[in-house]
Each structure stands twice: as structure tokens, then as C-alpha cells.
Write a protein that holds these residues in place. Structure first.
Motif, short mmCIF file in Angstrom:
data_model
loop_
_atom_site.label_atom_id
_atom_site.label_comp_id
_atom_site.label_asym_id
_atom_site.label_seq_id
_atom_site.Cartn_x
_atom_site.Cartn_y
_atom_site.Cartn_z
N ASN A 1 36.90 58.07 44.07
CA ASN A 1 37.49 56.86 44.40
C ASN A 1 38.54 57.03 45.37
O ASN A 1 39.62 56.44 44.68
N VAL B 1 40.80 53.77 46.04
CA VAL B 1 41.17 52.76 45.09
C VAL B 1 42.74 52.37 45.39
O VAL B 1 43.48 53.39 45.98
N ALA C 1 43.60 47.37 39.57
CA ALA C 1 42.86 48.42 40.77
C ALA C 1 42.16 47.50 41.26
O ALA C 1 41.12 46.91 40.81
N VAL C 2 41.72 47.73 42.95
CA VAL C 2 40.78 47.16 43.75
C VAL C 2 40.45 48.27 44.50
O VAL C 2 41.19 49.15 44.83
N LEU C 3 39.33 47.98 45.27
CA LEU C 3 39.02 49.12 46.28
C LEU C 3 39.08 48.67 47.63
O LEU C 3 38.61 47.46 47.83
N PHE D 1 37.56 43.01 48.23
CA PHE D 1 36.47 42.05 47.95
C PHE D 1 37.01 41.60 46.57
O PHE D 1 36.81 42.69 45.70
N THR D 2 36.60 40.36 46.20
CA THR D 2 37.06 39.87 44.77
C THR D 2 36.39 38.41 44.55
O THR D 2 35.70 37.91 45.39
N ASN D 3 36.69 37.89 43.30
CA ASN D 3 36.15 36.64 42.78
C ASN D 3 37.36 35.68 43.10
O ASN D 3 38.64 35.82 42.82
N SER E 1 39.52 34.52 40.41
CA SER E 1 40.22 35.18 39.71
C SER E 1 41.76 35.15 39.68
O SER E 1 42.27 34.19 40.56
N ARG E 2 42.28 35.91 38.55
CA ARG E 2 43.79 35.56 38.45
C ARG E 2 44.45 35.97 39.76
O ARG E 2 45.37 35.36 40.27
N LYS E 3 44.15 36.98 40.09
CA LYS E 3 44.72 37.89 41.48
C LYS E 3 44.57 36.65 42.47
O LYS E 3 45.54 36.55 43.25
N GLN F 1 34.92 36.10 36.86
CA GLN F 1 36.03 37.04 36.64
C GLN F 1 37.14 36.32 36.24
O GLN F 1 37.56 35.29 36.78
N SER F 2 37.98 37.20 35.17
CA SER F 2 39.38 36.61 34.64
C SER F 2 38.96 35.48 33.52
O SER F 2 40.15 35.29 32.84
C1 LIG Z 1 38.67 51.81 40.04
C2 LIG Z 1 38.51 50.29 39.88
C3 LIG Z 1 38.04 49.79 41.15
C4 LIG Z 1 38.05 48.07 40.89
N1 LIG Z 1 37.69 47.55 42.20
C5 LIG Z 1 37.66 46.11 42.02
C6 LIG Z 1 37.31 45.50 43.28
O1 LIG Z 1 37.34 45.79 44.48
N2 LIG Z 1 37.60 44.07 43.31
C7 LIG Z 1 37.86 43.55 42.03
O2 LIG Z 1 37.77 42.04 42.13
N3 LIG Z 1 38.06 44.11 40.97
C8 LIG Z 1 37.94 45.41 41.03
N4 LIG Z 1 38.20 45.97 39.75
C9 LIG Z 1 38.72 45.44 38.53
C10 LIG Z 1 40.02 45.16 38.56
O3 LIG Z 1 41.01 45.85 38.38
C11 LIG Z 1 40.40 43.70 37.70
O4 LIG Z 1 39.90 43.87 36.41
C12 LIG Z 1 39.59 42.60 38.21
O5 LIG Z 1 39.63 42.27 39.22
C13 LIG Z 1 40.26 41.04 37.36
O6 LIG Z 1 41.59 41.22 37.83
P1 LIG Z 1 42.48 39.68 37.87
O7 LIG Z 1 42.04 39.03 36.44
O8 LIG Z 1 44.11 40.33 37.80
O9 LIG Z 1 41.84 38.85 38.94
C14 LIG Z 1 38.49 47.65 39.85
C15 LIG Z 1 38.60 48.31 38.67
C16 LIG Z 1 38.90 49.58 38.76
C17 LIG Z 1 39.15 50.49 37.50
#
Ligand SMILES: Cc1cc2nc3c(=O)[nH]c(=O)nc-3n(C[C@H](O)[C@H](O)[C@H](O)COP(=O)(O)O)c2cc1C
Length: 204
Positions: free
Chosen positions: A30, A33, A49-51, A65-67, A70-72, A129-130
């Protein structure tokens, strides 16, 4: 080590080199990360963590990329300043980035979503998410429903899912050195221009 004779004037060049090196280093799992910190309306930071999925060497744009619910994402929409840290243990390197996050275009999110494995596409629809959930079985049940809904069809991107680009205004490189003579090089860009960088060494 950072080559002291040829410190690039643009940190994106160095960052790109470091990303390539991290990817090549077999033991760095990873390699993409990054820990992303956001700040809530109450001034409290949160980090996760996000990628990172792409890096534009010219503009320094770093995407993930994400939801969008979500909180973030809620924190970014209210207050776009973010901080990022990446650490590669094998390379004894750290990069810190501060900048602002903004949504990428719908077409960029669509294009990336199409490349994701089907199970990940299903997950993007199934997970709120979240949000609180009764337990993992609820997510499994929701994923099963999404699977049936899209049976035999391409899965389109959910409207609540997409990318952010982080536009850096500071990038700091840290490289471990012998006898704790570590290197720490901070680049900041002027407020007027996103490509006018000043480099400064710092005590580590
Ligand atoms: C190695 C790793 C990679 C992750 N990559 C992502 C990602 O690319 N996008 C994402 O939304 N969450 C990813 N997550 C999950 C986030 O860490 C997190 O749990 C999720 O985004 C919700 O966060 P929030 O409630 O603060 O918005 C990853 C977790 C790990 C451990």
C-alpha cells in the motif's frame, strides 16, 4: 538522501520521484496510503487513511476517492484545509502536505469508478460511510441487494461517491540520515501562485 547539489525548484518533481521509489520498493505494501486530517466546525481535527489514486506532477494535484456524505467529506465541504502525512518505513521517508481539497469533476469520478472492481462498486452503493449501522451483517445484506439490482448491468457511480483533489500549498520531505543527521526540506508556495515554490531546510 536528497541530493544537496540538485535540490529541484519544484517539489512536485521530488514527490513524483519518491512515489515511484515507494511503488518500486517491493516491501512497501500500500505504497499509496496517506493519512488525511480534516477539521470539524468545532475546531477538532480528525485523521484517517485513504489511498491516493493519481498525482499530477505539473499542478501537484493529488486525488483520493470517498463517500461525499462521510465525516471527512462533510468537514472538507465546510472547511477545505487539509493536512496529509505519508510514511514509508522501508525508505525511512516521510512527506507532509498541507493544502486545500476540492471535488474533482463528475467525469473524473465516473472515469475512476469505471476502473474499480465490481465488488468495490457494489460497496460504494451499499455503504453509508460514517453512519451508524447495526453491524457488519447489515452491510452484507445491503451489498446483496445492490448485487441483485445491478445483475447483468454495468454499475453506475453513486451520486454520493467521488473524488477530491488536494492542491498543496506546502510539501515537506523528511529523509532519515546516519547519526540522526536527518534531512528536512520544506517547500511553500506563494499565495499568488500555486506553482511559485520556495525551498527551505529545517532542523529535523
Ligand atoms: C489502508 C486504508 C486505505 C483506505 N482507503 C480509503 C479510501 O481511499 N477512501 C475512503 O473513503 N476510505 C478509505 N479507508 C477507510 C478510511 O480510513 C475511513 O475509515 C473511512 O473513509 C471513513 O472515514 P471518515 O468517517 O472520517 O470519513 C481506508 C482505510 C485503510 C486502513
Amino acid at each position: 538522501m536528497i541530493d544537496l547539489r540538485s535540490v529541484p525548484s519544484d517539489p512536485c518533481e521530488l514527490l513524483s520521484d519518491w512515489f515511484v521509489r515507494a511503488e518500486q520498493e517491493n516491501d512497501v505494501i500500500n505504497h499509496n496510503v496517506m493519512m488525511l486530517a480534516t477539521v470539524g466546525n468545532d475546531g477538532r481535527p480528525s485523521v484517517r487513511a485513504v489511498l491516493h489514486k493519481s498525482f499530477d506532477m505539473v499542478t501537484g494535484r493529488l486525488t483520493f476517492f470517498t463517500n461525499y456524505n462521510s465525516r471527512k467529506s462533510r468537514e472538507i465541504e465546510a472547511q477545505p484545509h487539509v493536512a496529509i502525512v505519508m510514511y514509508w518505513d522501508r525508505l525511512q521517508r516521510q512527506v507532509r502536505i498541507e493544502g486545500r481539497a476540492e471535488r474533482v469533476s463528475e467525469s473524473e469520478s465516473d472515469a475512476y469508478f469505471r476502473t474499480r472492481p465490481r465488488a468495490h462498486q457494489i460497496g460504494a452503493w451499499a455503504s453509508e460511510q460514517s453512519q451508524p449501522v447495526q453491524g457488519p451483517k447489515t452491510l452484507m445484506a445491503r451489498a446483496a441487494l445492490v448485487t441483485v439490482r445491478f445483475l447483468g448491468k454495468a454499475i453506475e457511480r453513486p451520486p454520493h461517491w467521488g473524488g477530491y483533489a488536494v492542491i498543496p500549498h506546502s510539501i515537506e520531505f523528511w529523509q532519515a540520515g546516519e547519526g540522526r543527521i536527518h534531512q528536512r526540506l520544506l517547500y511553500t508556495c506563494s499565495a499568488e501562485s500555486e506553482s511559485d515554490w520556495t525551498a527551505q531546510w529545517l532542523f529535523p
